[in-house]
Design an enzyme around this catalytic site. Structure first.
Site, PDB file in Angstrom:
ATOM      1  CG  HIS A  83      -0.604   0.318   2.684  1.00 49.24           C
ATOM      2  ND1 HIS A  83      -0.402  -0.517   3.513  1.00 49.24           N
ATOM      3  CD2 HIS A  83      -0.026   1.161   3.185  1.00 49.24           C
ATOM      4  CE1 HIS A  83       0.479  -0.751   4.264  1.00 49.24           C
ATOM      5  NE2 HIS A  83      -0.392   1.370   4.671  1.00 49.24           N
ATOM      6  CG  ASP A 219       0.296  -4.366   3.147  1.00 52.00           C
ATOM      7  OD1 ASP A 219       1.076  -3.436   1.966  1.00 52.00           O
ATOM      8  OD2 ASP A 219      -0.630  -3.768   3.880  1.00 52.00           O
ATOM      9  CB  SER A 644       3.332   1.809   6.267  1.00 54.72           C
ATOM     10  OG  SER A 644       1.623   1.511   6.310  1.00 54.72           O
TER      11      SER A 644
HETATM   12  N1  ARG Z   1      -4.767   0.386   7.324  1.00 63.12           N
HETATM   13  C1  ARG Z   1      -3.077   0.255   7.367  1.00 63.12           C
HETATM   14  C2  ARG Z   1      -2.437   2.048   7.101  1.00 63.12           C
HETATM   15  O1  ARG Z   1      -3.459   2.660   7.650  1.00 63.12           O
HETATM   16  C3  ARG Z   1      -3.015  -0.062   5.376  1.00 63.12           C
HETATM   17  C4  ARG Z   1      -4.263   0.700   4.592  1.00 63.12           C
HETATM   18  C5  ARG Z   1      -4.369   0.048   3.478  1.00 63.12           C
HETATM   19  N2  ARG Z   1      -4.926  -0.923   3.216  1.00 63.12           N
HETATM   20  C6  ARG Z   1      -5.717  -0.410   2.358  1.00 63.12           C
HETATM   21  N3  ARG Z   1      -7.067  -1.488   2.649  1.00 63.12           N
HETATM   22  N4  ARG Z   1      -7.101   0.559   2.870  1.00 63.12           N
HETATM   23  O2  ARG Z   1      -2.168   2.246   6.114  1.00 63.12           O
HETATM   24  N1  GLU Z   2      -1.235   1.038   7.548  1.00 66.77           N
HETATM   25  C1  GLU Z   2      -0.127   2.653   8.467  1.00 66.77           C
HETATM   26  C2  GLU Z   2       0.815   3.081   7.508  1.00 66.77           C
HETATM   27  O1  GLU Z   2       0.320   3.833   6.300  1.00 66.77           O
HETATM   28  C3  GLU Z   2       0.432   1.430   9.414  1.00 66.77           C
HETATM   29  C4  GLU Z   2      -0.587   1.493  10.559  1.00 66.77           C
HETATM   30  C5  GLU Z   2      -0.927   1.781  11.190  1.00 66.77           C
HETATM   31  O2  GLU Z   2      -1.470   3.060  11.118  1.00 66.77           O
HETATM   32  O3  GLU Z   2      -0.262   2.035  12.733  1.00 66.77           O
HETATM   33  O4  GLU Z   2       1.677   3.615   8.253  1.00 66.77           O
END
Ligand code: ARG
Ligand code: GLU
Length: 729
Positions: A83, A219, A644
């Site tokens: 991502h 990921d 991330s």
């Molecule tokens: N929650 C994770 C973060 O904050 C992954 C986000 C990307 N994945 C998604 N399904 N949108 O970045």
């Molecule tokens: N998916 C998040 C990012 O893009 C990391 C997950 C979080 O927020 O802890 O940095």
């Protein structure tokens, strides 16, 4: 028995207290190093950060400002999340070559794809510069003068600090203005795409599984850093060579067991762990619900189009993911703050703190702090909410309005700095329009607009809505803007922007879409923002004093500075958790779980035939564990957005995982960290290796890594111990 229970409780509290926190890597010696060793770390603080010899920090750059990455070979191979590389992968994708859907693998270096506007930044060293930055500030009276002086000191130090020509400098504040740190950086800009799994792996579970455990997402994506022939940063050139890092992370083939030490190293973006209760209450009751409702509507519209139209799906995939991500996070955060009773806990802490202030005889300095917070937060509330509506509706979620606001800035610039300034900014803007319209669909945006402008005009604080927009017929407004505005097409905007400064201004002001943005923008800039900024400056000053008071009076607390996009270390253990009554989560998931979630042809839970085949014959090579393929695991590391792509590192400095998310029940950790349920989610490195090797057949990449077996010998004994412990429980 009672005594034993008490002892156990004390022990548990202490173990939990040792976790949480995002620490400055150059200041680990002492408390942090001791805690980390107690948790099982075999390295010393100087193995993590050192300016005189290579250390872990030399392998961990920031990835394009918002994510983290790590170097995993002597040839500059770079690992980050799928991502995090998503918009690059998307930008090389077309309906014919759809790397998002099918994945991409460079089997030799010549096949690696260069990327526009992508950079990674290493930290060379970190220095405390508090004295220099706060020099002469104390003597000043007003907050505005103090801030001005600080900015002056920062810009002077920026100029005078000794560094190489290819290096950069960043100065950042810590503890809300109580400490300043300087970072010497090196930024590389020739970064090429090396590999990405298909989204059915890299984004498995998509938005349904996002922020959720148990998780099964691969990921990750791979890039490579290129440098000039002296190994220095250089813009893209075909003559550039793979970067030779000062350090790269060996990859462990031994995996993790519950209670193993883990350290996560990266660039957490922003936390607010020291807010007063009243601020948290506003997040829970006011700002999160408003922002959630806006995105709810935007996402429903976009999703409807994406499911029907493949081209729209590619155009909007990255934007949709970004908007859905925080929408979902705010929902989890709100629930978590309510469930964990965060507001009441903070209120109780504040009562105790007030006592401490009195005991220390510090009423004159700190006695009014909490009351001042209450007063200012109450006053700022309508401005905060109105500002959130403006940000979300105008700037973030309606593309036409977002672009319109950029055009409106041309007019503002002209008013401030004259015709030439407008022309310069215009040329800049026109350069980016190509990319904007490539991913713009008029029908989608029109429907989003219709939904969001309704919320804006009817639900945001009414005292700030421009008079001529009250009681507007939404359908009519939508039809007139999207039916006539030249901003709806690339050619139309270019037409608006053609000619000298006066012509441009005249054209813009005749455009229906522009008129609307201007009216909204003016109301916001006149009636909302100045007052918001004014009270917010007050609040920042209060927060700084509050922080100072806590550092002074809570001497036994583990106080860490809020995240600010600088390099941090967080540590903990691999650990399951109990989200609610009678439910216990294991800390590791397996490929079997992917097959359990598999829904043929579903856009979130489809599994490719190739992965199914590998699963059926259990062809896991050296990456499996007792006939099973581990996929994700969780730990007690305190992380946030920006982490991330961060490496999860074992007790000896080897790479065991790749951070990419947090668990649903713990998403409130940006505001309130509860070690009982806050967990970060990582991809097991063995799954990454398995996908690269067995799934993609990119053996070339495996060969350049350094694979290690740190647990050899110790492994079987330890596993047995954990098993026995489980049985006893
Ligand atoms: N929650 C994770 C973060 O904050 C992954 C986000 C990307 N994945 C998604 N399904 N949108 O970045
Ligand atoms: N998916 C998040 C990012 O893009 C990391 C997950 C979080 O927020 O802890 O940095």
């Amino acid at each position: 028995m009672k005594f034993l229970k008490l002892l156990l409780l004390l022990f548990v509290v202490q173990m939990q207290a040792q976790q949480g926190g995002m620490w400055i890597p150059s200041l680990l010696e002492g408390m942090n190093e001791t805690e980390m060793k107690n948790l099982g770390m075999k390295m010393s603080a100087s193995d993590i950060y050192d300016v005189n010899k290579s250390s872990l920090k030399d392998a961990v750059p920031q990835f394009n400002g918002g994510c983290t990455a790590e170097v995993i070979s002597s040839k500059g191979l770079l690992l980050t999340n799928h991502h995090c590389g998503y918009s690059q992968i998307q930008s090389h994708s077309t309906v014919e070559h759809d790397y998002l859907t099918d994945g991409f693998w460079a089997m030799k270096m010549e096949d690696e794809i260069p990327n526009k506007d992508l950079e990674v930044t290493f930290i060379v060293k970190i220095e405390d510069v508090t004295t220099q930055i706060l020099n002469g500030v104390e003597a000043l009276n007003s907050e505005a003068d103090k801030q001005k002086k600080i900015q002056e000191n920062i810009s002077n130090l920026n100029k005078s600090f000794a560094k190489e020509s290819y290096q950069g400098i960043k100065i950042r504040t810590f503890f809300e203005g109580n400490q300043y740190m300087l970072f010497v950086t090196e930024s590389y800009t020739d970064i090429r795409l090396v590999g990405a799994p298909p989204s059915s792996i890299g984004k498995f579970g998509s938005d349904t599984d996002n922020w959720v455990w148990p998780r099964h997402t691969g990921d990750f994506s791979l890039f490579r850093i290129y440098a000039d022939k002296n190994n220095r940063p250089a813009d893209y050139s075909k003559d550039n060579i793979p970067y030779t890092p000062k350090h790269f992370l060996p990859v462990s083939l031994d995996g993790v067991s519950e209670d193993d030490f883990t350290l996560v190293f990266g660039y957490p973006g922003r936390t607010t762990e020291y807010l007063p209760a009243v601020a948290i209450e506003q997040i829970v009751k006011e700002t999160n619900p408003a922002k959630i409702e806006i995105r709810d509507r935007a996402l429903k519209v976009t999703d409807g189009f994406m499911r029907k139209d493949k081209a729209i799906k590619i155009q909007y995939a990255s934007k949709y993911a970004g908007i859905a991500n925080y929408w979902k996070k705010w929902i989890g955060e709100t629930q978590g703050l309510i469930k964990s009773n965060a507001v009441q806990i903070k209120r109780d802490q504040e009562a105790t703190f007030q006592q401490k202030i009195i005991k220390a005889g510090k009423q004159a300095e700190y006695g009014n702090l909490l009351a001042d917070f209450e007063k200012n937060y109450e006053e700022i509330l309508p401005y905060t909410v109105s500002r959130d509506y403006f940000m979300e509706v105008v700037l973030r979620n309606t593309e036409l309005l977002g672009l319109g606001f950029k055009l409106y800035q041309l007019e503002q610039i002209q008013a401030m700095r004259g015709d030439q300034a407008l022309m310069d900014r215009r040329d800049n803007l026109v350069d980016g329009l190509d990319d904007f319209y490539k991913n713009f669909n008029l029908q989608v945006d029109e429907k989003v607009f219709e939904q969001l402008i309704d919320l804006y005009l009817n639900k945001s604080p009414q005292q700030f809505i421009p008079a001529d927009l009250k009681n507007t017929n939404i359908a009519q407004l939508t039809a007139s803007v999207y039916g006539t505005s030249k901003m709806t097409t690339y050619a139309g905007v270019k037409e608006l922007l053609t000619g000298d400064s006066q012509t441009v201004l005249k054209n813009l002001n005749n455009d229906k879409g522009y008129q609307l943005v201007k009216s909204l923008g003016e109301a916001f800039l006149k009636n909302v923002n100045p007052k918001y900024e004014q009270i917010n400056t007050q609040l920042s000053a209060l927060q700084r004093t509050y922080m100072k008071a806590q550092l002074e009076l809570n001497t036994d607390a583990r106080i860490f500075p809020d995240a600010n996009s600088t390099l941090r270390v967080t540590y903990g253990k691999v650990k399951g958790y109990e989200p609610r009554d009678a439910v216990a989560y294991e800390p590791v998931t397996y490929l079997d779980g992917i097959m359990e979630k598999y829904i043929p042809n579903d856009y979130e839970f489809d599994v490719s035939q190739k992965l199914i085949d590998l699963y059926n014959v259990k062809d896991y090579g050296p990456y499996g564990e007792n006939g099973k393929m581990p996929v994700n695991f969780i730990g007690t590391n305190h992380t946030t957005g920006g982490n991330s792509g961060s490496p999860a590192i074992d007790a000896n400095g080897n790479l065991i995982g790749l951070n990419f998310d947090r668990v649903w029940e713990g998403t409130m950790s940006d505001v309130y960290y509860d070690p009982a349920i806050c967990r970060n989610i990582m991809v097991d490195m063995r799954y990454v290796l398995f996908i690269i090797d067995k799934y993609a057949g990119a053996k070339n990449l495996i060969d350049e890594m350094k694979l290690v077996h740190p647990k050899k010998g110790k492994q079987s004994a330890k596993k047995q111990k954990v098993k026995n412990k489980r049985k006893k429980n």
